[in-house]
Design a protein around this motif. Sequence first.
Motif, mmCIF file in Angstrom:
data_model
loop_
_atom_site.group_PDB
_atom_site.id
_atom_site.type_symbol
_atom_site.label_atom_id
_atom_site.label_comp_id
_atom_site.label_asym_id
_atom_site.label_seq_id
_atom_site.Cartn_x
_atom_site.Cartn_y
_atom_site.Cartn_z
ATOM 1 N N ASP A 15 0.831 -1.248 0.201
ATOM 2 C CA ASP A 15 -0.080 -0.014 -0.034
ATOM 3 C C ASP A 15 0.919 1.287 0.060
ATOM 4 O OD1 ASP A 15 -1.644 2.019 0.338
ATOM 5 O OD2 ASP A 15 -2.442 1.388 2.354
ATOM 6 N N ASN B 65 4.076 9.006 -12.041
ATOM 7 C CA ASN B 65 2.921 8.043 -11.596
ATOM 8 C C ASN B 65 1.737 8.747 -10.758
ATOM 9 O OD1 ASN B 65 4.287 8.790 -9.221
ATOM 10 N ND2 ASN B 65 5.032 6.462 -9.064
ATOM 11 N N SER C 270 -10.476 11.311 -4.070
ATOM 12 C CA SER C 270 -9.541 9.953 -3.724
ATOM 13 C C SER C 270 -9.623 9.626 -2.483
ATOM 14 C CB SER C 270 -8.011 10.504 -4.360
ATOM 15 O OG SER C 270 -8.253 10.450 -5.741
ATOM 16 N N SER D 268 -12.788 1.723 0.247
ATOM 17 C CA SER D 268 -11.460 0.685 0.034
ATOM 18 C C SER D 268 -11.655 -0.131 1.164
ATOM 19 C CB SER D 268 -10.296 1.641 -0.086
ATOM 20 O OG SER D 268 -9.151 0.803 0.290
ATOM 21 N N ASN E 289 -3.936 5.481 -2.090
ATOM 22 C CA ASN E 289 -2.853 4.805 -2.807
ATOM 23 C C ASN E 289 -3.118 5.274 -4.339
ATOM 24 O OD1 ASN E 289 -4.193 2.752 -3.865
ATOM 25 N ND2 ASN E 289 -3.502 1.591 -2.010
ATOM 26 N N TYR E 290 -2.301 5.013 -5.221
ATOM 27 C CA TYR E 290 -2.448 5.248 -6.532
ATOM 28 C C TYR E 290 -3.624 4.308 -7.207
ATOM 29 C CZ TYR E 290 -0.492 5.725 -11.720
ATOM 30 O OH TYR E 290 -0.467 6.213 -12.805
ATOM 31 N N ARG E 291 -3.724 3.078 -6.942
ATOM 32 C CA ARG E 291 -4.789 2.545 -7.269
ATOM 33 C C ARG E 291 -6.215 2.996 -6.871
ATOM 34 N NH1 ARG E 291 -5.590 -0.370 -11.454
ATOM 35 N NH2 ARG E 291 -7.729 -1.147 -11.724
ATOM 36 N N GLU E 292 -6.185 3.444 -5.821
ATOM 37 C CA GLU E 292 -7.388 4.079 -5.130
ATOM 38 C C GLU E 292 -7.822 5.248 -5.991
ATOM 39 O OE1 GLU E 292 -6.983 2.105 -0.688
ATOM 40 O OE2 GLU E 292 -6.084 3.964 -1.060
ATOM 41 N N TRP F 37 -6.755 6.267 -8.893
ATOM 42 C CA TRP F 37 -7.087 5.981 -10.284
ATOM 43 C C TRP F 37 -8.467 5.214 -10.411
ATOM 44 C CZ3 TRP F 37 -3.880 6.150 -14.466
ATOM 45 C CH2 TRP F 37 -4.545 5.877 -15.778
ATOM 46 N N GLU F 38 -9.096 4.554 -9.383
ATOM 47 C CA GLU F 38 -10.410 4.017 -9.271
ATOM 48 C C GLU F 38 -11.222 5.191 -9.222
ATOM 49 O OE1 GLU F 38 -11.641 1.122 -10.142
ATOM 50 O OE2 GLU F 38 -9.759 0.140 -10.500
#
Length: 448
Positions: free
Chosen positions: A156, A184, A206, A214, A366-369, A371-372
């Motif tokens: 994470d 990124n 985010s 999340s 985090n980056y994934r969160e 992005w989503e």
Amino acid sequence: MQNIVEAIQAGEPDAVAALPVPDHYRGITLHADEVAMFEGLGGRDKDPRKSLHLDEVATPEPAAGEVLIAVMASGINHNTVWSSIFEPLPTFQFLARYGRTSPQAARHDLPYHVLGSDLAGVVLRRGEGVTAWKPGDEVVAHCLSVELHHPDGHGDTMLDPEQRIWGFETNFGGLAELALVKANQVMPKPRHLTWEEAAASGLVNSTAYRQLVSANGARMKQGDNVLIWGASGGLGSYATQLALNGGATPVCVVSSPQKAEVCRRMGAELVIDRSAEGYRFWQDEHTQDVREWRRLGARIRELTGGEDPDIVFEHPGRETFGASVYVARRGGTIVSCASTSGYEHSYDNRYLWMHLKRIIGTHFANYREAWEANRLITKGRVHPTLSQAVPLEQTSQAVYDMHHNRHQGKVGVLCLAPRPGLGVRDPEFRARHEEAINRFRTEPASDQ
């Protein structure tokens, strides 16, 4: 700079790439030699209009893994308010600490700090090794800056020991004509939004996504009752949308009839106007009023048909935290991401331990969160909650207004964009969501 703006407006990415980058640009700054200017004053008496400056500063060169962005629009967040009043500590301490970590980071340790943790704009230059983005790409940026040299960050990225918030704990932020970010941090700009609308969501959407949805936050599920403090504000307005999208029931707490109406326009049915109903959770500076906790709990059950909140979406901090712990249901979750009314929280632990409740701390995403969360904006499932957009020259007044809670939703800042309403690339998709996009507006939206 004008040539860059004209090429962007014309939609000519190759022309953008061919243009020279100016040696200097304008940005909203703090000055290191002014950090003591508010000594002896209470937080409310500190005036951002005195500490924030619009300066010409030198353009940084993107290093390996970085991109330089022409910022068309940005947004104001509470971290800009904290920075402007030098609380909880001057941000120059963050910059000095970061500067000691590497020669590349040393560029951030300057006698001025360019603020801002949101942007929408166009890539101008890319550093060595950047392949995912090229000059001319229209982008937004999330504010997570990480180094990932330590194993803790690889499960994470928010747990990376060198995790920082760009534009708050790093320099070259988004309240400026140019900005420097790690590659990124970059995500595609939603094509149906204007520059100022696209810039509005990065930080707060985010943050709310991680906090509520999340696995790192409250793991909200269908049917949950979610108490949302400040439900028409920057964070709360996205939390309300996420709750509604996820099949939960938001219980929106606001401070005026106007803000209550905004929540209803989002689709929320259960709204508490805490000012109209006169909630006062503190009898004095040192004593909380348990009777007010109980009154709030009874009001929530009245609205929900007898149910307590499964999740409390906390960010005011000191003023509300005792009440939040009390009203959460047995086994419920209080998830906290900020402390805008004070960092020292006080609550009765009997209601936590004996009722098996949990307190979860979350911080950005985090980056994934991120992005989503941006993907939901792009798909039209979540909409920006922009209320107004001001020119870069009026940023300090807008920060002052946020400091005194005179805003609703998000306040945007036009950086290189010459006027509101520019940047829409998919007008057909936009037309399907126009009403939702504009529901927070306190000023007329410009023609697209």
